[in-house]
Design a protein around this motif. Structure first.
Motif, PDB file in Angstrom:
ATOM      1  N   ASN A 333     -65.321  19.303  82.417  1.00 16.55           N
ATOM      2  CA  ASN A 333     -63.906  19.635  82.219  1.00 16.55           C
ATOM      3  C   ASN A 333     -63.744  20.875  81.339  1.00 16.55           C
ATOM      4  OD1 ASN A 333     -63.056  17.467  83.774  1.00 16.55           O
ATOM      5  ND2 ASN A 333     -62.886  16.083  82.021  1.00 16.55           N
ATOM      6  N   ALA A 334     -64.555  20.946  80.278  1.00 14.41           N
ATOM      7  CA  ALA A 334     -64.474  22.092  79.371  1.00 14.41           C
ATOM      8  C   ALA A 334     -64.835  23.377  80.099  1.00 14.41           C
ATOM      9  CB  ALA A 334     -65.390  21.871  78.166  1.00 14.41           C
ATOM     10  N   TYR A 335     -65.870  23.326  80.916  1.00 10.44           N
ATOM     11  CA  TYR A 335     -66.288  24.503  81.676  1.00 10.44           C
ATOM     12  C   TYR A 335     -65.202  24.928  82.669  1.00 10.44           C
ATOM     13  CZ  TYR A 335     -68.899  27.343  85.040  1.00 10.44           C
ATOM     14  OH  TYR A 335     -69.301  28.351  85.877  1.00 10.44           O
ATOM     15  N   ALA A 336     -64.602  23.944  83.324  1.00  7.79           N
ATOM     16  CA  ALA A 336     -63.535  24.236  84.299  1.00  7.79           C
ATOM     17  C   ALA A 336     -62.328  24.879  83.624  1.00  7.79           C
ATOM     18  CB  ALA A 336     -63.121  22.953  85.010  1.00  7.79           C
ATOM     19  N   ASN A 337     -62.110  24.529  82.353  1.00  9.16           N
ATOM     20  CA  ASN A 337     -60.980  25.072  81.599  1.00  9.16           C
ATOM     21  C   ASN A 337     -61.323  26.368  80.871  1.00  9.16           C
ATOM     22  OD1 ASN A 337     -59.290  22.950  82.361  1.00  9.16           O
ATOM     23  ND2 ASN A 337     -59.959  21.666  80.633  1.00  9.16           N
ATOM     24  N   GLY A 338     -62.542  26.874  81.089  1.00  3.01           N
ATOM     25  CA  GLY A 338     -62.920  28.153  80.512  1.00  3.01           C
ATOM     26  C   GLY A 338     -63.338  28.112  79.062  1.00  3.01           C
ATOM     27  N   GLN A 339     -63.618  26.924  78.532  1.00  4.64           N
ATOM     28  CA  GLN A 339     -64.040  26.823  77.132  1.00  4.64           C
ATOM     29  C   GLN A 339     -65.467  27.336  76.975  1.00  4.64           C
ATOM     30  OE1 GLN A 339     -63.473  22.760  75.902  1.00  4.64           O
ATOM     31  NE2 GLN A 339     -61.254  22.922  75.814  1.00  4.64           N
ATOM     32  N   LYS A 340     -65.733  28.051  75.909  1.00  2.06           N
ATOM     33  CA  LYS A 340     -67.056  28.624  75.650  1.00  2.06           C
ATOM     34  C   LYS A 340     -67.828  27.865  74.584  1.00  2.06           C
ATOM     35  CE  LYS A 340     -66.265  32.093  78.446  1.00  2.06           C
ATOM     36  NZ  LYS A 340     -66.960  32.189  79.744  1.00  2.06           N
ATOM     37  N   CYS A 344     -65.201  21.369  70.578  1.00  2.00           N
ATOM     38  CA  CYS A 344     -64.088  20.475  70.923  1.00  2.00           C
ATOM     39  C   CYS A 344     -64.526  19.230  71.694  1.00  2.00           C
ATOM     40  CB  CYS A 344     -63.037  21.229  71.737  1.00  2.00           C
ATOM     41  SG  CYS A 344     -62.245  22.563  70.799  1.00  2.00           S
ATOM     42  N   ILE A 345     -65.750  19.212  72.210  1.00  2.00           N
ATOM     43  CA  ILE A 345     -66.164  18.068  73.037  1.00  2.00           C
ATOM     44  C   ILE A 345     -67.312  17.267  72.432  1.00  2.00           C
ATOM     45  CG2 ILE A 345     -65.320  19.060  75.204  1.00  2.00           C
ATOM     46  CD1 ILE A 345     -68.199  19.910  75.821  1.00  2.00           C
ATOM     47  N   ILE A 346     -67.771  17.645  71.230  1.00  2.00           N
ATOM     48  CA  ILE A 346     -68.855  16.890  70.586  1.00  2.00           C
ATOM     49  C   ILE A 346     -68.346  15.538  70.120  1.00  2.00           C
ATOM     50  CG2 ILE A 346     -70.376  16.762  68.582  1.00  2.00           C
ATOM     51  CD1 ILE A 346     -70.819  19.668  68.719  1.00  2.00           C
ATOM     52  N   LYS A 347     -69.083  14.503  70.438  1.00  2.00           N
ATOM     53  CA  LYS A 347     -68.807  13.152  69.938  1.00  2.00           C
ATOM     54  C   LYS A 347     -69.843  12.810  68.877  1.00  2.00           C
ATOM     55  CE  LYS A 347     -66.817  11.570  74.316  1.00  2.00           C
ATOM     56  NZ  LYS A 347     -65.441  11.423  73.804  1.00  2.00           N
ATOM     57  N   LYS A 348     -69.429  11.990  67.916  1.00  2.00           N
ATOM     58  CA  LYS A 348     -70.313  11.693  66.787  1.00  2.00           C
ATOM     59  C   LYS A 348     -70.532  10.196  66.584  1.00  2.00           C
ATOM     60  CE  LYS A 348     -68.879  15.884  64.307  1.00  2.00           C
ATOM     61  NZ  LYS A 348     -70.164  16.593  64.375  1.00  2.00           N
ATOM     62  N   ASP A 349     -70.156   9.384  67.576  1.00  2.00           N
ATOM     63  CA  ASP A 349     -70.255   7.936  67.413  1.00  2.00           C
ATOM     64  C   ASP A 349     -71.595   7.378  67.912  1.00  2.00           C
ATOM     65  OD1 ASP A 349     -69.677   8.554  70.038  1.00  2.00           O
ATOM     66  OD2 ASP A 349     -68.460   6.771  70.390  1.00  2.00           O
TER      67      ASP A 349
END
Length: 403
Positions: A333-340, A344-349
């Motif tokens: 999803n991040a790639y599709a939205n152009g995020q570099k 914003c997508i790291i989880k820490k649980d």
């Protein structure tokens, strides 16, 4: 000179030591299968090491273990020729150490091998820094670089700040760390450790075992470690060679030694060991797939997960410190939205455990884990544990019990 696998640091072939007069006459008798007792009864000669052959891979922690009188300390002294072999060959980096003259042997010892003994062998009137620098100063002469390397080695073993103290000001465990630092400072590829932790009390001994495993994983030294303690061997060894009466009975990984003992002696030796109590995270973890937050983004994360067939991947920094994990769906999803960025997508649980976390606790924890359990040393990611590796470890134990 014999050829060998480039990954083999040490190759030992038919290495034999017989004590007594005219020992070479006993070699044919050994080849005919005479036991140590039969040799003594027939010839009066004592077999210290009986035709031992094995390989040690570059960067491997190889344990030689056995009870008192098994020949393990004699074997290790044959490898660096503190004791002269009666027969056989020792190759280090494809060089036949057993054929070297005195000058060549001295050079090989200085450049290739360092020893750490059970007694710390520290000079009482030398400072900790002077003790740590001693081997290197013999090798290179006294200079600023020697002290620099000694300080670096002391820092590695957790003794930074103790440089100007003296041995009697340190505990036994700290003194052994100085001995280890002295060996590390010489910067040889091979560490030979003869019952190095046997004189320490149990808690300090455990600390030193953990320290050795950590240092070996960081520095990739080849370690030959002698012990009579099975639990110690199982904890630290990549491979374990079990000796009796001068002969090697089995060489295997800790798991294989426990699951597939090759004879009654080894079966009795390991029968009371509970695998779930002996094995730890470090024994069953596998190499993790990771991405570096400083160099990679969602596209790289997704690509790596697609190649490996995993639905998640762990994120580290330049120091390999664990920061969290990323799911394939989020990366897509991040790639599709152009995020570099991965921020914003790291989880820490995720669940994190130490290297010495026992298998018996992992069995319970893995049941509810939705992603692999991460194994860390401090903050550094060392490996991951998946359900398959836990089940494999347990199934080996069940097979052994059924038999």
């Amino acid at each position: 000179m014999l050829g060998g696998n480039l990954s083999e640091k040490i190759r030992v072939r038919e290495l034999t030591k017989i004590f007594g007069q005219n020992p070479k006459k006993a070699i044919p008798l050994l080849k005919d299968g005479l036991s140590k007792k039969e040799m003594l009864d027939k010839t009066g000669l004592t077999v210290g090491v009986n035709r031992c052959s094995f390989d040690v891979e570059d960067g491997e922690l190889f344990v030689i273990m056995g009870l008192s009188g098994s020949g393990k300390s004699t074997l290790i002294r044959l490898i660096n020729r503190m004791i002269e072999p009666t027969y056989g060959d020792i190759f280090i980096d494809n060089e036949n150490i057993s054929e070297l003259d005195e000058v060549g042997l001295r050079k090989a010892r200085r450049e290739k091998m360092s020893m750490v003994f059970q007694n710390f062998a520290l000079f009482p009137h030398y400072t900790i820094l002077e003790n740590a620098a001693y081997g290197l100063s013999i090798k290179n002469g006294k200079n600023k670089n020697v002290n620099k390397k000694a300080k670096e080695a002391l820092k590695l073993v957790g003794l930074e700040g103790y440089e100007n103290q003296y041995p009697d000001q340190l505990s036994g465990g700290m003194q052994q760390r100085v001995g280890l630092a002295r060996a590390l400072a010489t910067d040889t590829d091979i560490l030979i450790m003869d019952e190095a932790f046997s004189a320490l009390d149990p808690l300090i001994r455990k600390e030193m075992q953990d320290e050795l495993v950590y240092l070996q994983s960081e520095m990739k030294k080849t370690v030959l470690f002698i012990t009579h303690d099975l639990n110690e061997a199982l904890k630290i060894g990549d491979k374990i060679a079990v000796m009796k009466d001068g002969s090697i009975l089995q060489i295997d990984s800790p798991e294989q030694l426990l699951s597939n003992p090759k004879n009654d002696f080894i079966r009795e030796f390991v029968q009371d060991v509970d695998r779930t109590k002996v094995l730890t995270a470090s024994n069953i973890m596998i190499r993790p797939d990771t991405i570096n937050i400083n160099r990679h983004g969602p596209k790289a994360a997704l690509s790596k997960m697609l190649r490996s067939g995993n639905s998640s991947i762990f994120v580290v920094n330049n120091k390999r410190e664990l920061l969290g994990y990323v799911l394939a769906e989020d990366a897509s999803n991040a790639y599709a939205n152009g995020q570099k960025s991965l921020d914003c997508i790291i989880k820490k649980d995720m669940m994190t455990i130490d290297m010495d976390y026992p298998l018996e606790d992992i069995v319970a924890d893995i049941q509810d884990a939705k992603i692999p359990i991460s194994v860390i040393d401090g903050k550094v990611l060392k490996g991951i544990i998946i359900k398959g590796t836990v089940l494999a470890a347990l199934s080996k134990d069940e097979v052994g019990n059924d038999e």
